[in-house]
Design a protein around this motif. Structure first.
Motif, short mmCIF file in Angstrom:
data_model
loop_
_atom_site.label_atom_id
_atom_site.label_comp_id
_atom_site.label_asym_id
_atom_site.label_seq_id
_atom_site.Cartn_x
_atom_site.Cartn_y
_atom_site.Cartn_z
N GLY A 108 -3.86 49.21 -34.14
CA GLY A 108 -3.16 50.24 -33.29
C GLY A 108 -1.67 50.33 -33.60
O GLY A 108 -1.32 51.54 -33.75
N ILE A 109 -1.13 49.23 -33.54
CA ILE A 109 0.31 49.18 -33.87
C ILE A 109 0.53 49.66 -35.21
O ILE A 109 1.45 50.46 -35.66
CB ILE A 109 0.97 47.80 -33.58
CG1 ILE A 109 0.94 47.49 -32.12
CG2 ILE A 109 2.52 47.88 -34.32
CD1 ILE A 109 1.27 46.02 -31.98
N ILE A 110 -0.22 49.36 -36.38
CA ILE A 110 0.03 49.66 -37.52
C ILE A 110 -0.15 51.20 -37.81
O ILE A 110 0.46 51.95 -38.40
CB ILE A 110 -1.23 49.15 -38.42
CG1 ILE A 110 -0.97 47.38 -38.57
CG2 ILE A 110 -1.22 49.56 -39.94
CD1 ILE A 110 -2.13 46.75 -39.39
N GLN A 111 -1.26 51.73 -36.96
CA GLN A 111 -1.41 53.36 -36.91
C GLN A 111 0.10 53.91 -36.35
O GLN A 111 0.42 54.94 -36.82
CB GLN A 111 -2.61 53.72 -36.11
CG GLN A 111 -3.99 52.98 -36.56
CD GLN A 111 -4.49 54.05 -37.54
OE1 GLN A 111 -3.84 55.09 -38.01
NE2 GLN A 111 -5.58 53.75 -38.16
N LEU A 112 0.41 53.36 -35.45
CA LEU A 112 1.74 53.87 -34.70
C LEU A 112 2.82 53.89 -35.69
O LEU A 112 3.54 54.73 -35.58
CB LEU A 112 1.72 53.19 -33.33
CG LEU A 112 0.80 53.74 -32.16
CD1 LEU A 112 1.43 52.87 -31.00
CD2 LEU A 112 0.76 55.13 -31.91
N GLY B 26 -3.92 55.88 -33.19
CA GLY B 26 -3.06 54.69 -32.64
C GLY B 26 -3.21 54.21 -31.06
O GLY B 26 -3.48 53.46 -30.69
N MET B 27 -2.72 55.29 -30.25
CA MET B 27 -2.87 55.03 -28.83
C MET B 27 -4.42 54.84 -28.35
O MET B 27 -4.26 54.03 -27.56
CB MET B 27 -2.24 56.37 -28.22
CG MET B 27 -0.99 56.77 -28.59
SD MET B 27 -0.09 58.21 -27.74
CE MET B 27 -0.39 57.83 -25.86
N ALA B 28 -5.28 55.42 -29.01
CA ALA B 28 -6.65 54.87 -28.58
C ALA B 28 -7.17 53.74 -28.92
O ALA B 28 -7.62 53.07 -28.03
CB ALA B 28 -7.62 56.06 -29.37
N LEU B 29 -6.60 53.15 -30.12
CA LEU B 29 -6.86 52.01 -30.41
C LEU B 29 -6.18 50.69 -29.53
O LEU B 29 -6.73 49.72 -29.04
CB LEU B 29 -6.53 51.65 -31.92
CG LEU B 29 -7.26 52.22 -32.92
CD1 LEU B 29 -6.59 51.99 -34.37
CD2 LEU B 29 -8.43 51.41 -33.00
N LEU B 30 -4.97 51.19 -29.16
CA LEU B 30 -4.33 50.39 -28.42
C LEU B 30 -4.86 50.42 -26.99
O LEU B 30 -4.98 49.11 -26.13
CB LEU B 30 -2.77 50.67 -28.14
CG LEU B 30 -1.94 50.57 -29.15
CD1 LEU B 30 -0.60 51.07 -28.74
CD2 LEU B 30 -1.57 48.89 -29.22
N GLY B 31 -5.07 51.56 -26.46
CA GLY B 31 -5.93 51.66 -25.38
C GLY B 31 -7.36 50.65 -25.23
O GLY B 31 -7.38 50.03 -24.20
N ILE B 32 -7.98 50.86 -26.35
CA ILE B 32 -9.34 49.81 -26.35
C ILE B 32 -9.09 48.43 -26.28
O ILE B 32 -9.67 47.69 -25.62
CB ILE B 32 -10.03 50.17 -27.54
CG1 ILE B 32 -10.56 51.53 -27.69
CG2 ILE B 32 -11.02 49.26 -28.06
CD1 ILE B 32 -11.24 52.03 -29.16
N LEU C 282 -14.73 56.30 -22.85
CA LEU C 282 -13.61 57.18 -22.96
C LEU C 282 -12.93 57.47 -23.84
O LEU C 282 -12.46 58.52 -24.23
CB LEU C 282 -12.77 56.90 -21.74
CG LEU C 282 -12.05 58.11 -21.02
CD1 LEU C 282 -12.79 59.11 -20.56
CD2 LEU C 282 -11.23 57.42 -19.85
N LEU C 283 -12.38 56.15 -24.61
CA LEU C 283 -11.30 56.08 -25.64
C LEU C 283 -11.97 56.44 -26.99
O LEU C 283 -11.24 56.68 -28.04
CB LEU C 283 -10.57 54.72 -25.76
CG LEU C 283 -9.74 54.55 -24.39
CD1 LEU C 283 -9.29 53.12 -24.17
CD2 LEU C 283 -8.45 55.40 -24.63
N ALA C 284 -13.28 56.36 -27.21
CA ALA C 284 -14.10 56.65 -28.27
C ALA C 284 -13.71 58.17 -28.72
O ALA C 284 -13.73 58.54 -29.80
CB ALA C 284 -15.30 56.42 -28.15
N ILE C 285 -13.40 59.07 -27.41
CA ILE C 285 -13.23 60.60 -27.84
C ILE C 285 -12.05 60.79 -28.77
O ILE C 285 -11.97 61.35 -29.63
CB ILE C 285 -13.51 61.34 -26.71
CG1 ILE C 285 -14.97 60.96 -25.99
CG2 ILE C 285 -12.90 62.84 -26.54
CD1 ILE C 285 -15.05 61.57 -24.68
N PRO C 286 -10.51 60.22 -28.06
CA PRO C 286 -9.56 60.52 -28.97
C PRO C 286 -9.74 59.85 -30.16
O PRO C 286 -8.98 60.39 -31.21
CB PRO C 286 -8.58 60.07 -27.95
CG PRO C 286 -9.04 59.28 -27.12
CD PRO C 286 -10.61 59.46 -26.75
#
Length: 393
Positions: free
Chosen positions: A163-167, A81-87, A98-102
């Motif tokens: 991302g919010i759905i994931q969190l 979720g944080m990675a999707l928000l970061g993207i 960079l965010l593809a890794i997490p």
């Protein structure tokens, strides 16, 4: 009641696992224009995501043994979720890399952890429906993104929404942590009626020493080689070899994915009458039949049926192979082995389709059905050899 609530949470987790899987393909045209990137720059993003997922899958068995399925699933979902928000806030292509890794690390851990938990504590039909729900997530993800892009004319809001759905799910998973402990105690005192494990193997430090493991890994490798290849090259084959229009080809490939999703829903009911081994064997035969039909000069509507047939054939193979793992190799070893199986599946899906692309460019796209038949044949032989090696179990 505890079992039912936990099962619903696991299903929701698998829907969320599928949500981000098809987002890059939908959003990349808009992303690359915004950042001034070339079309093929998406390949590096996919490689980083898949590579991280493979590493996570290899390590997840040891991680889950130490921290437990509930905690690993919660942390993985939070990372995703944080990675999707970061993207969604990424100012450049570099940040996407960079965010593809997490994003990959989180996906690999939760995938392996939940697959093993369901294989150990639930019956075979739940495993088929679990993977059906992944298909639901993979289908809904692009729909959410499309609606967000229509409303805001930006891909960022779509990533932010998912991302919010994931969190939110991560929060649900955090609140459900006591349920995992209670359910393990309940299931430890009961016997799984389907695929009952009557004798338990000791923990093997080097799982490759267990009879048949290499054939199981080969089966998963070539399964994903077939599944991903049809998704990547099916449309091109229909357009350039069978002279199908672009729109029709796209809809028929969608029917292929529909065949996998619906097939897994149906497979859940069929497992009440058939064993996992029977489901795997018959699925491979059906997929082979569909691939052979692609070779024949059939009417256009029959080609659609061929793709659907391949999807229906592939549907039970992956979930039934996963569910059979504790029976074949022992529940003490299943977490590690399922992690390796998932890793080999991702490797097959990441590298074999591009390899066929090179073959198609240098030789001909008409080789596509022969390539599928060869991969399915190797998968079938690996699976049957695995059955021979584990027949006394």
């Amino acid at each position: 009641m505890i079992t039912l609530i936990l099962l619903i949470i696991i299903y929701l987790a698998f829907i969320s696992l599928g949500l981000p899987d098809s987002l890059l393909g939908v959003t990349w045209p808009a992303m690359r224009l915004e950042w001034g990137m070339s079309l093929d720059a998406a390949g590096l993003v996919a490689i980083l995501t898949t590579g991280s997922t493979v590493l996570s899958s290899f390590a997840s068995g040891h991680v889950v043994k130490r921290f437990g399925t509930g905690k690993v699933t919660f942390i993985s979902c939070m990372i995703t979720g944080m990675a999707l928000l970061g993207i969604s806030f990424s100012p450049s292509y570099f940040w996407l890399l960079l965010l593809a890794i997490p994003l990959g690390l989180g996906a690999g851990s939760v995938d392996t952890a939940l697959n093993n938990y369901v294989a150990l504590h639930f019956k075979s039909h739940h495993m088929s429906w679990l993977h059906c729900f992944w298909g639901v997530g993979a289908t809904v993800g692009p729909i959410i993104m499309a609606q967000c892009m229509l409303l805001t004319d930006s891909w960022r809001f779509g990533y932010r929404t998912i991302g919010i759905i994931q969190l939110v799910l991560a929060l649900v998973l955090f609140m459900s942590l006591p349920l995992w402990v209670k359910h393990r105690k309940i299931s430890a005192s009961s016997i799984i009626e389907d695929n009952q494990i009557t004798t338990e193997k000791p923990i093997e430090k080097n799982v490759f020493k267990l009879k048949g493991v290499k054939y199981a890994l080969s089966t998963f490798f070539f399964y994903c080689a077939v599944e991903f290849s049809v998704g990547l090259w099916g449309s091109s084959f229909l357009i350039h070899v069978k002279n199908i229009s672009v729109e029709t080809a796209a809809s028929w490939v969608a029917m292929y994915y529909g065949g996998i999703t619906i097939g897994r829903f149906i497979s859940g009911f069929v497992t009440f009458k058939m064993s996992n081994k029977q489901m795997i064997r018959r699925g491979q035969i059906i997929a082979m039949t569909g691939s052979i039909l692609l070779l024949l000069p059939l009417p256009h509507y029959a080609l659609m049926g061929s793709l659907v047939l391949i999807g229906l054939g592939l549907a039970p193979i992956f979930p039934c192979m996963i569910h059979e793992t504790p029976t074949r190799f022992g529940k003490n070893n299943s977490q590690i082995i399922i992690g390796y199986q998932m890793a080999f599946a991702y490797i097959g899906g990441a590298f074999f389709p591009p390899l066929f692309g090179v073959l198609a460019r240098t030789v001909s796209l008409t080789l596509f059905p022969y390539y599928l038949i060869l991969c399915i044949m190797i998968m079938f032989l690996s699976s049957e050899t695995l059955t021979v090696h584990t027949k006394n179990i």
